[in-house]
Design a protein around this motif. Structure first.
Motif, PDB file in Angstrom:
ATOM      1  N   GLU A 118     -37.718 -44.304  75.853  1.00  0.00           N
ATOM      2  CA  GLU A 118     -38.503 -43.081  75.625  1.00  0.00           C
ATOM      3  C   GLU A 118     -39.685 -43.393  74.695  1.00  0.00           C
ATOM      4  O   GLU A 118     -40.812 -42.940  74.932  1.00  0.00           O
ATOM      5  CB  GLU A 118     -37.601 -41.997  75.016  1.00  0.00           C
ATOM      6  N   ASP A 155     -42.339 -45.300  76.679  1.00  0.00           N
ATOM      7  CA  ASP A 155     -43.038 -44.421  77.611  1.00  0.00           C
ATOM      8  C   ASP A 155     -44.028 -43.505  76.892  1.00  0.00           C
ATOM      9  O   ASP A 155     -45.124 -43.266  77.354  1.00  0.00           O
ATOM     10  CB  ASP A 155     -42.030 -43.563  78.397  1.00  0.00           C
ATOM     11  N   ARG A 156     -43.608 -43.009  75.752  1.00  0.00           N
ATOM     12  CA  ARG A 156     -44.493 -42.072  75.059  1.00  0.00           C
ATOM     13  C   ARG A 156     -45.648 -42.775  74.370  1.00  0.00           C
ATOM     14  O   ARG A 156     -46.760 -42.254  74.322  1.00  0.00           O
ATOM     15  CB  ARG A 156     -43.692 -41.246  74.065  1.00  0.00           C
ATOM     16  N   VAL A 212     -47.308 -45.296  75.361  1.00  0.00           N
ATOM     17  CA  VAL A 212     -48.343 -45.616  76.339  1.00  0.00           C
ATOM     18  C   VAL A 212     -49.259 -44.413  76.577  1.00  0.00           C
ATOM     19  O   VAL A 212     -50.446 -44.563  76.792  1.00  0.00           O
ATOM     20  CB  VAL A 212     -47.701 -46.040  77.680  1.00  0.00           C
ATOM     21  N   LEU A 213     -48.674 -43.227  76.523  1.00  0.00           N
ATOM     22  CA  LEU A 213     -49.445 -42.031  76.870  1.00  0.00           C
ATOM     23  C   LEU A 213     -50.044 -41.330  75.656  1.00  0.00           C
ATOM     24  O   LEU A 213     -50.712 -40.316  75.796  1.00  0.00           O
ATOM     25  CB  LEU A 213     -48.557 -41.043  77.636  1.00  0.00           C
ATOM     26  N   SER A 222     -35.854 -45.192  83.531  1.00  0.00           N
ATOM     27  CA  SER A 222     -36.795 -45.421  82.449  1.00  0.00           C
ATOM     28  C   SER A 222     -36.332 -46.575  81.549  1.00  0.00           C
ATOM     29  O   SER A 222     -37.133 -47.385  81.077  1.00  0.00           O
ATOM     30  CB  SER A 222     -36.970 -44.099  81.694  1.00  0.00           C
ATOM     31  N   TYR A 243     -37.128 -49.810  83.270  1.00  0.00           N
ATOM     32  CA  TYR A 243     -38.541 -50.166  83.111  1.00  0.00           C
ATOM     33  C   TYR A 243     -38.741 -50.920  81.793  1.00  0.00           C
ATOM     34  O   TYR A 243     -39.364 -51.982  81.759  1.00  0.00           O
ATOM     35  CB  TYR A 243     -39.397 -48.899  83.147  1.00  0.00           C
TER      36      TYR A 243
END
Ligand SMILES: [Zn+2]
Ligand SMILES: [Zn+2]
Lengths: 537, 336
Positions: A6, A9-10, A12-13, A131, A134
């Motif tokens: 998590e 993923d966060r 990166v954004l 996720s 990944y």
């Protein structure tokens, strides 16, 4: 593994630095040991686990899913790691199982031989959700590439514990995965870890560029003047038989300069400029120095052809005593004494220059006595050695006002024999507004570099692409990570046609600054201040 | 009787010759059966419309009372005879009022499922699988990479982000019909009891859901007239996804773009839209649900429409089920 995936993923954004820091700090606060320690390693030094090649991952996936369905999927998603993470069948994993922890993942893999790694990795993927898979794939293929530097990560740790980042950077190289003692200290559950490791990196003191009016009212007698040499700033650290060479951002570059380290027979930490050549005889250009940079090891031949030496600026430790709080003049005295005992082929002293007033300094920096000088340094005689870039004690004043340091933002494929290379570059400088730093594109350049350099930039572009528009790629360009170009140009004028409001004449890449942190590239303000000094005809 | 004697694609949409009606036609027709209220299925201007009572209400809310000259409410599970064709509406689990349409004649049964999902959803009735000869399936997320995670887990990610960024306004983009109300309902089910603010475009539909007994808690219009921008710091505002790029979004305190959509599974999609918190929440079936449903219907033939037909057709081939893409016009990629 869930919390880590998590986080990845966060991050990166999340474009804003503060947002990234909040995510990192929260993760370290909420995640138990040793998981967070492994995450910290993954974000900074890297984990020591066997690598799995992308082609092999693909083969593992194709053992589990129809080739045509895989092809449709990969075509749609466009990213191999992501495709595999999503398409991997959920076998034998129930909600109740809970997920595999990051530490179990790392420990299992690091205990696995290279040969068994693919099989073991596949069985680990079976225990993860998409996720998490990944994140796992990113870990074994090397490089999370999430736009987070080791320094930002350390800043998050500093925020977690309410400490100064400088304190963390000093500790850093002596710590070991999974950093239990570090976290205990940050959470006030234990004393500061004893730094038993020797020859650590000491955060570096930096200078501010002289801006109009900066020197007005300062007494020339209070300042010491030195040439600013055009190499890379380094730190030679030697304690108890451990010898290290660090770049100014704290990267250990010892491996590429063993010839230099062989000559280190003192107990001290020296700040200086790394150059190639022979002190007193010959100083090589930055291009020559570059033959020795960005390498893990260097052949005998290269070592002979481009011998490295350090032109010493400052002294941070001597025989176990920290000298950083002493005034510059005191440190200098000790450095002068120390230099006399050092190998003259590998170390010399950066001379202090005589001057009467600022006008004379201005003349000197414009016409330096040697081509490998890029300007002058002014240092207050009483200044202690303070890490960071405090305004006032140290200034730098560059020779050529017609160069700036800019950050690569976009790259476009070239034409003709360069059509397979990303060879046309759009670069930008920083603009600060309302507490946010943004890059503003200020120009384009497609020459000034060698073919060998082109290959390196092309590789960098491909590995750091964040977006694509036809033949153009946007590359990572944040305060944390980016490739800095020194751009030379003939003149600069105001321009309404450009978003930045300025236009350069004949910009070209004069140097690649692999060593320079993106955040230290120039600002739009600096560019604007050059408009009067560099008229466009 | 061939399946295509009972239902076949025409330029206007899927047509039943013996019954003389269309299902979800793209252009105005004399007689239309509508599966649900999304605009690519339910259009205004047909002469007569047969749909569930909720879908008829939703069409009236969206297009005004004059959306059709005649309308008839279909009761779920009660067969209706249309020119000798037996038609039954059954829940599809997609949005409030959504239905599959079962079409039967001479022992041939075709199910036009419209849009459907298999994940439990408190805002609509669950999908009921029906054994049939031909199953017409959507394929919006018809690639094996689409694996929708647990929806409560996704909502908890949103709630976690509110704790991490207590000063930022969390703008949650969600399709106005169905998704928005589901997001709100999920938040309530997970104990979020603060006022939730909504964009004007969601007001009518959300009130309609509430009137149907779906608990959405206290909702309030997200307008600034009542106070200053900091009033929304740390609050949730639900809006149509298109509102992110409107000037409307700029008035909030450090807005964080969150987007509730099945497309958010693909990282590049989130990145392109500047989404900081992607929530993988879909009202469609993911790959596993699509393939599982096809098996449950025991259909000997599958027609695939509305999305990525080729992968699902390939999967049917691998599983010895006859399949073909059904090329119907008028369905855009249902992005939101
Ligand atoms: Zn729909
Ligand atoms: Zn649809």
């Amino acid at each position: 593994m869930k919390a880590f995936s998590e986080l990845i993923d966060r991050l990166v954004l999340t474009p804003a630095r503060n947002g990234k820091l909040a995510l990192l700090t929260d993760y370290f606060a909420q995640t138990p040991d040793p998981d967070r320690g492994y995450a910290l390693a993954a974000l900074t030094e890297g984990l020591d686990i066997p690598a799995v090649k992308p082609a092999l991952l693909r083969a593992l996936a194709l053992e589990r899913i129809d080739e045509v369905l895989f092809a449709y999927s990969y075509d749609y998603v466009g990213d191999l790691a992501e495709t595999i993470s999503l398409i991997w069948p959920d076998t034998g994993r129930t909600e109740e199982d809970g997920s595999l922890s990051l530490s179990a993942f790392v420990e299992t893999l690091s205990a696995t031989s290279k040969l068994d790694a693919p099989k073991v990795f596949a069985s680990l993927l079976d225990q993860l959700d998409p996720s998490e898979r990944y994140a796992a794939i990113k870990l074994v293929t090397g490089g999370l590439r999430i736009g987070v530097s080791a320094r930002l990560t350390r800043q998050a740790l500093a925020n977690l514990g309410g400490k100064d980042i400088i304190e963390l950077e000093e500790l850093w190289h002596g710590l070991e995965m999974p950093y239990r003692d570090l976290f205990a200290w940050l959470e006030n559950k234990a004393d500061k870890p004893q730094n038993n490791a020797l020859a650590l990196f000491r955060p570096v003191m930096l200078a501010n560029a002289v801006q109009t009016g900066d020197l007005d009212g300062l007494d020339p007698d209070d300042y010491r003047l030195e040439w600013k040499w055009d190499g890379i700033r380094v730190q030679v650290s030697s304690e108890g038989g451990v010898r290290k060479l660090y770049s100014r951002s704290g990267d250990d570059i010892s491996g590429a300069f063993l010839d230099l380290l062989d000559a280190v027979d003192f107990e001290a930490v020296i700040d200086g400029e790394l150059l190639v050549g022979r002190p007193g005889e010959y100083v090589g250009t930055f291009n020559e120095l570059q033959q020795r940079l960005n390498r893990k090891t260097v052949s005998q031949k290269l070592q002979k052809q481009y011998p490295a030496f350090v032109r010493c600026y400052d002294l941070l430790m001597l025989d176990g005593t920290d000298t950083r709080s002493l005034p510059l003049t005191e440190r200098r005295k000790r450095l002068e004494t120390l230099i006399q005992t050092l190998d003259t082929e590998r170390f010399d002293l950066s001379p202090q220059l005589d001057f009467d007033d600022w006008a004379q300094v201005d003349d000197m920096r414009k016409q330096p006595e040697h081509p490998v000088i890029e300007g002058v340094m002014l240092k207050h005689k009483d200044s202690p050695y303070i890490p960071g870039r405090k305004k006032g004690p140290w200034f730098k004043w560059k020779r050529d006002p017609h160069t700036i340091d800019a950050v690569l933002m976009y790259a476009q494929r070239g034409h003709g024999k360069r059509s397979s290379y990303y060879s046309d570059y759009t670069f930008g400088v920083w603009q600060d507004s309302e507490g946010r730093r943004e890059l503003v594109p200020v120009g384009k350049a497609y020459f000034g570099f060698s073919d060998a350099e082109l290959k390196l930039i092309d590789k960098y572009v491909r590995e750091n692409t964040v977006d694509r528009f036809g033949p153009v790629r946007a590359v990572t360009a944040t305060t944390e990570k980016g490739l800095v170009f020194e751009v030379a140009f003939e003149g600069i004028a105001r321009s309404k046609r450009h978003k930045s409001g300025v236009a350069m004449r004949f910009p070209r890449i004069s140097r690649l600054r692999w060593d320079k942190p993106a955040n230290e590239a120039d600002t739009l303000e600096t560019l604007e201040s050059m408009i009067e000094t560099a008229p466009v005809d | 009787m061939q399946p295509s004697d009972l239902l076949k694609p025409m330029p206007e949409g899927l047509y039943c010759p013996p019954g003389d009606f269309f299902i979800d036609p793209a252009v105005p027709v004399h007689s239309a059966l509508i599966t649900h209220g999304h605009s690519d299925h339910a259009r205004s201007g047909h002469h007569s419309v047969l749909a569930t009572a909720e879908t008829l209400d939703i069409m009236a809310l969206r297009y005004g009372d004059g959306f059709a000259a005649r309308r008839q409410a279909a009761k779920l599970g009660s067969p209706i005879d249309i020119n000798g064709v037996k038609v039954t509406f059954l829940p599809a689990g997609h949005v409030l009022g959504s239905a599959q349409i079962v079409v039967e004649k001479n022992g041939m049964r075709i199910v036009a499922s419209g849009d459907y999902k298999r994940m439990a959803d408190a805002t609509c009735l669950p999908f009921e699988p029906v054994r049939c000869d031909v199953f017409i399936t959507e394929a919006t997320f018809g690639l094996p990479v689409f694996r929708h995670p647990d929806d409560h887990e996704e909502i908890r990610r949103l709630m976690h982000s509110l704790r991490q960024f207590p000063d930022r306004t969390h703008l949650v983009g969600a399709y106005a019909l169905g998704k928005a109300q589901r997001v709100i309902s999920l938040l309530r089910q997970n104990g979020y009891d603060r006022t939730i603010y909504i964009h004007g475009a969601l007001e009518k539909l959300s009130s309609y859901y509430q009137a149907h007994g779906i608990a959405l808690g206290t909702l309030f219009p997200a307008t600034l007239e009542t106070g200053n921008k900091d009033d929304f710091a740390g609050e949730i505002i639900v809006c149509p996804p298109s509102a992110f790029s409107d000037r409307w979004a700029r008035r909030f305190s450090e807005p964080m773009a969150c987007f509730a959509s099945g497309w958010m599974q693909i990282r590049q999609r989130a990145k392109q839209r500047g989404v900081e918190l992607p929530l993988i929440l879909s009202d469609h079936s993911d790959w596993d649900a699509l393939t599982q449903t096809i098996l449950e219907t025991e259909a000997s033939e599958v027609w695939v429409t509305h999305g990525r037909e080729e992968a699902l057709v390939r999967w049917c081939e691998l599983n010895q089920i006859a399949a073909q893409p059904l090329h119907l016009v008028g369905f855009e990629e249902e992005a939101e």
